[in-house]
Design a protein around this motif. Structure first.
Motif, mmCIF file in Angstrom:
data_model
loop_
_atom_site.group_PDB
_atom_site.id
_atom_site.type_symbol
_atom_site.label_atom_id
_atom_site.label_comp_id
_atom_site.label_asym_id
_atom_site.label_seq_id
_atom_site.Cartn_x
_atom_site.Cartn_y
_atom_site.Cartn_z
ATOM 1 N N ASP A 1 0.824 -1.216 0.000
ATOM 2 C CA ASP A 1 0.000 0.000 0.000
ATOM 3 C C ASP A 1 0.853 1.259 0.000
ATOM 4 O OD1 ASP A 1 -2.315 -1.481 -0.008
ATOM 5 O OD2 ASP A 1 -2.605 -1.385 2.172
ATOM 6 N N LEU A 2 1.990 1.224 0.673
ATOM 7 C CA LEU A 2 2.863 2.395 0.709
ATOM 8 C C LEU A 2 3.321 2.774 -0.696
ATOM 9 C CD1 LEU A 2 4.605 4.322 2.652
ATOM 10 C CD2 LEU A 2 6.459 2.715 2.159
ATOM 11 N N GLU A 3 3.769 1.797 -1.446
ATOM 12 C CA GLU A 3 4.232 2.075 -2.805
ATOM 13 C C GLU A 3 3.088 2.516 -3.708
ATOM 14 O OE1 GLU A 3 8.152 -0.875 -2.983
ATOM 15 O OE2 GLU A 3 6.537 -1.099 -4.456
ATOM 16 N N ARG A 4 1.931 1.886 -3.549
ATOM 17 C CA ARG A 4 0.792 2.231 -4.404
ATOM 18 C C ARG A 4 0.297 3.659 -4.146
ATOM 19 N NH1 ARG A 4 -0.285 -3.342 -3.923
ATOM 20 N NH2 ARG A 4 -1.193 -3.062 -1.852
ATOM 21 N N SER A 5 0.262 4.043 -2.885
ATOM 22 C CA SER A 5 -0.342 5.338 -2.556
ATOM 23 C C SER A 5 0.664 6.485 -2.539
ATOM 24 C CB SER A 5 -1.038 5.256 -1.191
ATOM 25 O OG SER A 5 -0.100 4.985 -0.157
ATOM 26 N N ARG A 6 1.934 6.199 -2.181
ATOM 27 C CA ARG A 6 2.883 7.295 -1.985
ATOM 28 C C ARG A 6 4.030 7.293 -2.993
ATOM 29 N NH1 ARG A 6 4.300 7.843 4.259
ATOM 30 N NH2 ARG A 6 5.180 9.770 3.421
ATOM 31 N N ASP A 7 4.130 6.230 -3.782
ATOM 32 C CA ASP A 7 5.165 6.178 -4.825
ATOM 33 C C ASP A 7 4.571 5.567 -6.092
ATOM 34 O OD1 ASP A 7 7.808 6.473 -5.887
ATOM 35 O OD2 ASP A 7 8.232 4.362 -5.446
ATOM 36 N N PRO A 8 3.450 6.082 -6.572
ATOM 37 C CA PRO A 8 2.760 5.454 -7.707
ATOM 38 C C PRO A 8 3.573 5.459 -8.993
ATOM 39 C CG PRO A 8 1.825 7.622 -7.251
ATOM 40 C CD PRO A 8 2.739 7.299 -6.104
ATOM 41 N N HIS A 9 4.492 6.403 -9.142
ATOM 42 C CA HIS A 9 5.295 6.486 -10.360
ATOM 43 C C HIS A 9 6.672 5.833 -10.198
ATOM 44 C CE1 HIS A 9 2.196 9.078 -11.917
ATOM 45 N NE2 HIS A 9 2.372 9.938 -10.927
ATOM 46 N N GLY A 10 6.941 5.265 -9.039
ATOM 47 C CA GLY A 10 8.169 4.510 -8.836
ATOM 48 C C GLY A 10 9.427 5.339 -8.673
ATOM 49 N N VAL A 11 9.296 6.624 -8.393
ATOM 50 C CA VAL A 11 10.483 7.487 -8.263
ATOM 51 C C VAL A 11 11.320 7.095 -7.048
ATOM 52 C CG1 VAL A 11 11.282 9.859 -7.899
ATOM 53 C CG2 VAL A 11 9.356 9.399 -9.442
ATOM 54 N N TRP A 12 10.666 6.871 -5.929
ATOM 55 C CA TRP A 12 11.368 6.530 -4.677
ATOM 56 C C TRP A 12 12.094 5.193 -4.795
ATOM 57 C CZ3 TRP A 12 9.285 2.714 -1.023
ATOM 58 C CH2 TRP A 12 10.014 2.637 0.178
ATOM 59 N N ARG A 13 11.378 4.182 -5.259
ATOM 60 C CA ARG A 13 12.012 2.864 -5.331
ATOM 61 C C ARG A 13 13.094 2.817 -6.405
ATOM 62 N NH1 ARG A 13 6.462 2.208 -6.555
ATOM 63 N NH2 ARG A 13 5.937 1.364 -8.610
ATOM 64 N N ALA A 14 12.955 3.584 -7.463
ATOM 65 C CA ALA A 14 14.008 3.639 -8.480
ATOM 66 C C ALA A 14 15.263 4.324 -7.926
ATOM 67 C CB ALA A 14 13.511 4.375 -9.720
ATOM 68 N N TYR A 15 15.070 5.363 -7.140
ATOM 69 C CA TYR A 15 16.206 6.058 -6.537
ATOM 70 C C TYR A 15 16.950 5.131 -5.585
ATOM 71 C CZ TYR A 15 18.900 9.551 -3.961
ATOM 72 O OH TYR A 15 19.930 10.262 -3.375
ATOM 73 N N ALA A 16 16.206 4.427 -4.737
ATOM 74 C CA ALA A 16 16.825 3.503 -3.783
ATOM 75 C C ALA A 16 17.565 2.382 -4.512
ATOM 76 C CB ALA A 16 15.763 2.915 -2.855
#
Length: 292
Positions: free
Chosen positions: A181-196
């Motif tokens: 849910d965190l990724e779906r609601s707060r990182d829908p475009h994948g910017v955070w997970r791509a940076y990490a």
């Protein structure tokens, strides 16, 4: 906190839960044997031991038990926790403003000071004394350098423990679909997970390349990790006599770690030198090594 080991040249910087159940009693001994064998086979010191495990798995407790066993073999040992290398609160706030709001929360690759980690590792194995960074989770900030513990060196073994020590990045296509849910609601475009993931594939690999022996505490599933982390929080609150995060807050917080925790559990076991398989109560179900 720095702890000197009774006459054996052991210095530990550690924290954590009590290692559970007598069934796990031989694990530190087995791991100490493996470390000593690696040092003898290599014919040289120092050795950086990567000790990886999800939140609440007991890795810092295992490290604290391993250190005096190695000290008893005449080795000088230091424990370095990845958690103590987090960026300062101000640095993470800047990342949150410049890159993505989720980077204000410590945890994923990109929220650690990798250059500081490399500097500390090098100092531990070469210098007569090293100030080791210390992070205060209560204030969510790094402690002043004047308050950092001092470790006498140089040491023969650095036990480098942390939830993602030695991890490798995911392929780009694996980042597309949110996993919680965190990724779906707060990182829908994948910017955070791509940076990490990019940080993990870049500077972190330089830091993790210093690891000469990789050990992994393998959870039975991510669901168990949430239970362990809740227990850890309850015990820390009881010990401190203070209110920390609620169960609901912990449930959200641990979602920051879920993607990489699941990836490590799938990717690391075949290449880890030592794998300790844990049950739901953190009991040791199996201990395996890669033959040298």
């Amino acid at each position: 906190m720095a702890v000197a080991g009774g006459g054996h040249g052991v210095q530990a910087i550690s924290r954590g839960l009590a290692w559970p159940r007598e069934a796990a009693a031989t694990t530190p001994i087995d791991l100490a044997d493996r470390v000593a064998e690696r040092i003898e086979a290599a014919g040289a010191r120092p050795l950086v031991v990567g000790l990886t495990g999800p939140q609440g798995s007991g890795k810092s407790t295992l490290a604290a038990k391993l250190a005096p066993l190695l000290g008893g073999r005449g080795l000088r040992v230091a424990i370095l926790a990845l958690d103590n290398l987090y960026l300062t609160k101000a640095e993470r706030r800047k990342l949150a403003a410049d890159v993505h709001p989720l980077l204000a929360t410590r945890g994923v690759p990109g929220t650690h000071d990798v250059a500081l980690g490399l500097e500390v590792l090098q100092s531990l194995i070469t210098a007569r004394e090293t100030r080791v960074p210390s992070f205060d989770k209560g204030s969510d900030d790094r402690r002043p350098s004047a308050d950092w513990p001092v470790v006498e060196g140089p040491v023969d073994v650095v036990i480098f423990e942390g939830w993602c020590v030695g991890a490798r990045p995911q392929p780009a296509e694996a980042l597309i679909v949110p996993i919680n849910d965190l990724e779906r609601s707060r990182d829908p475009h994948g910017v955070w997970r791509a940076y990490a993931n990019a940080a993990l594939g870049g500077p972190y690999q330089t830091l993790f390349a210093r690891v000469g022996l990789q050990a992994l505490l393998l959870a039975p599933g991510f669901e168990a990790v949430l239970g362990w982390r809740l227990q850890q929080e309850h015990e820390m609150q009881a010990a401190r006599g203070a209110v920390g995060q609620s169960d609901a807050e912990i449930t959200v917080f641990i979602q920051h770690y879920e993607r990489l925790t699941r990836h490590i559990a799938a990717e690391m076991p075949p290449r880890a030198d030592v794998v300790v398989s844990l049950g739901p109560e953190r009991e040791v179900l199996g201990y395996s090594t890669i033959d040298e």
